[in-house]
Design a protein around this motif. Structure first.
Motif, mmCIF file in Angstrom:
data_model
loop_
_atom_site.group_PDB
_atom_site.id
_atom_site.type_symbol
_atom_site.label_atom_id
_atom_site.label_comp_id
_atom_site.label_asym_id
_atom_site.label_seq_id
_atom_site.Cartn_x
_atom_site.Cartn_y
_atom_site.Cartn_z
ATOM 1 N N ASP A 1 0.856 -1.182 0.000
ATOM 2 C CA ASP A 1 0.000 0.000 0.000
ATOM 3 C C ASP A 1 0.897 1.238 0.000
ATOM 4 O OD1 ASP A 1 -1.918 1.930 0.249
ATOM 5 O OD2 ASP A 1 -2.437 1.461 2.330
ATOM 6 N N PRO A 2 1.294 1.727 -1.177
ATOM 7 C CA PRO A 2 2.212 2.872 -1.198
ATOM 8 C C PRO A 2 1.640 4.120 -0.553
ATOM 9 C CG PRO A 2 1.408 2.342 -3.409
ATOM 10 C CD PRO A 2 0.997 1.213 -2.525
ATOM 11 N N GLU A 3 0.303 4.259 -0.559
ATOM 12 C CA GLU A 3 -0.295 5.431 0.078
ATOM 13 C C GLU A 3 0.006 5.481 1.577
ATOM 14 O OE1 GLU A 3 -4.098 7.465 -0.930
ATOM 15 O OE2 GLU A 3 -4.524 5.509 -1.809
ATOM 16 N N ALA A 4 0.216 4.326 2.192
ATOM 17 C CA ALA A 4 0.513 4.299 3.623
ATOM 18 C C ALA A 4 1.836 4.987 3.934
ATOM 19 C CB ALA A 4 0.547 2.851 4.121
ATOM 20 N N LEU A 5 2.679 5.151 2.916
ATOM 21 C CA LEU A 5 3.971 5.807 3.091
ATOM 22 C C LEU A 5 3.946 7.253 2.607
ATOM 23 C CD1 LEU A 5 6.268 2.931 1.754
ATOM 24 C CD2 LEU A 5 5.466 3.311 4.089
ATOM 25 N N GLY A 6 2.787 7.711 2.113
ATOM 26 C CA GLY A 6 2.733 9.009 1.448
ATOM 27 C C GLY A 6 2.218 10.141 2.313
ATOM 28 N N ASP A 7 2.460 11.352 1.831
ATOM 29 C CA ASP A 7 1.934 12.573 2.438
ATOM 30 C C ASP A 7 0.911 13.196 1.495
ATOM 31 O OD1 ASP A 7 3.598 12.624 4.780
ATOM 32 O OD2 ASP A 7 5.264 13.218 3.489
ATOM 33 N N THR A 8 0.029 14.018 2.053
ATOM 34 C CA THR A 8 -0.940 14.748 1.241
ATOM 35 C C THR A 8 -0.207 15.793 0.413
ATOM 36 O OG1 THR A 8 -2.646 14.431 2.922
ATOM 37 C CG2 THR A 8 -2.998 16.182 1.313
ATOM 38 N N PRO A 9 -0.417 15.815 -0.905
ATOM 39 C CA PRO A 9 0.318 16.756 -1.767
ATOM 40 C C PRO A 9 -0.345 18.131 -1.808
ATOM 41 C CG PRO A 9 -1.037 15.320 -3.106
ATOM 42 C CD PRO A 9 -1.269 14.900 -1.673
ATOM 43 N N LEU A 10 0.098 19.025 -0.963
ATOM 44 C CA LEU A 10 -0.444 20.383 -0.951
ATOM 45 C C LEU A 10 0.063 21.171 -2.154
ATOM 46 C CD1 LEU A 10 -0.093 21.296 2.823
ATOM 47 C CD2 LEU A 10 -2.148 20.544 1.607
#
Length: 341
Positions: free
Chosen positions: A139-148
């Motif tokens: 789950d790559p999203e689990a390693l991601g940040d919200t892209p402001l």
């Protein structure tokens, strides 16, 4: 028509760095096209300008936790990726940097705190996007940040504040920011007053921040974005139009969906379906499904400002923007709102 026609002066300190708390305490500028006047309220007061039988159409897309940071598996060089689209079976379309080093076959280790996942560059698309292949069960999203957006420099304490309260369909690289002002209580109050609410989906790509570089905006290469209109929403739109209610879009993304669909049906009742749209709406556009718009204040020379100008008139919009600047409204994604009727 020239891109310079949509420029205006904005003091940098008016670019909002944090959202209003609570959401509906942001300011609201009402641009009344019929009477040619501007009013100033708070967003919580928006119901005073809506009628029983009106329909709010919202974009229920949800922003991905799409910004990943990692290193090249062999050399250890830093890598950043922005996930754009889930292609299934562990494959994602993504923007990467540094692009020159990320050729097919290169492996990247993305990490966050104590977790990590490996991906391989599988291919390069015509626009320079990469296909990244992760382990199928990862789950790559689990390693991601919200892209402001790039103009927001302050850290976001709560990632949910860059999501609308009705965000449901994951897939966007940016939020449909006109909807950030709504609270569940405000939506419930509007429904109680006879205002309908319907949802469409448009997954916003990073191209929404792409500047218009051509002198003539008609030469701007508009990015493609995926949309979906369900059967229930299509029927609600048709019924609203039939009974004479107003269709009010919450955000420019909804305008693009509805006007794209109206073009496909040549003005007939909107048909459910999904697809991709590159619709660029400029002054002179003949609106078929849109009667009003809730929107934020947009960047100078942007396609979003051009769309609002197409609906309300360039001179009226720029005059409203000058008044908003003079009254110290907050601009862009976390800023205040405008209602065009």
């Amino acid at each position: 028509m020239h891109t310079d026609d949509f420029d205006y002066e904005l003091p940098p300190e008016l670019i909002a760095q944090t959202p209003a708390e609570p959401r509906d305490t942001s300011r609201l500028l009402i641009l009344d096209r019929g009477r040619g006047r501007v009013e100033h309220r708070t967003f919580a007061d928006i119901g005073a300008y809506l009628r029983p039988g009106d329909l709010l159409v919202v974009n229920d897309t949800r922003v991905l936790r799409a910004r990943l940071r990692g290193t090249l598996a062999v050399s250890g060089g830093n890598v950043e990726a922005l996930l754009l689209r889930d292609l299934g079976v562990g494959r994602w379309e993504a923007l990467v940097r540094p692009g020159r080093r990320l050729l097919p076959g290169r492996r990247i280790i993305f990490s966050r705190e104590s977790r990590s996942v490996e991906a391989e560059v599988e291919g390069v698309l015509d626009g320079g996007e990469r296909i990244l292949r992760f382990e199928p069960d990862s789950d790559p999203e689990a390693l991601g940040d919200t892209p402001l957006p790039p103009y927001i420099r302050a850290p976001l304490a709560d990632a949910e504040r860059y999501q609308t309260v009705y965000a449901r369909e994951r897939g966007s690289a940016a939020a449909p920011t006109a909807g950030l002002h709504f609270t569940p209580a405000l939506l419930e109050r509007l429904r109680g007053d006879g205002v309908g609410v319907a949802s469409v989906t448009l997954h916003i790509g990073p191209g929404t921040f792409r500047p218009v570089k051509s002198g003539d905006p008609r030469d701007h290469p508009m990015h493609a974005e995926f949309y979906h209109l369900g059967a229930e929403a299509a029927a609600t739109l048709a019924a609203t139009r039939e009974r004479g209610g107003r269709i009010i879009c919450v955000g420019t993304t909804v305008v693009r969906v509805l006007e794209h669909i109206a073009g496909l049906t040549n003005g007939a009742a909107p048909a459910p379906g999904d697809g991709w749209t590159r619709l660029l709406i400029l002054p002179g556009h003949s609106f078929r499904l849109v009667d009003g718009l809730i929107t934020n204040f947009h960047l100078p020379r942007s396609t979003l400002l051009m769309l609002v100008s197409a609906l309300a008139g360039r001179d009226a919009v720029l005059a409203a923007y000058r008044e908003a600047v003079a009254m110290h409204y907050r601009f862009f994604s976390f800023g205040d709102a405008m209602l065009v009727l």
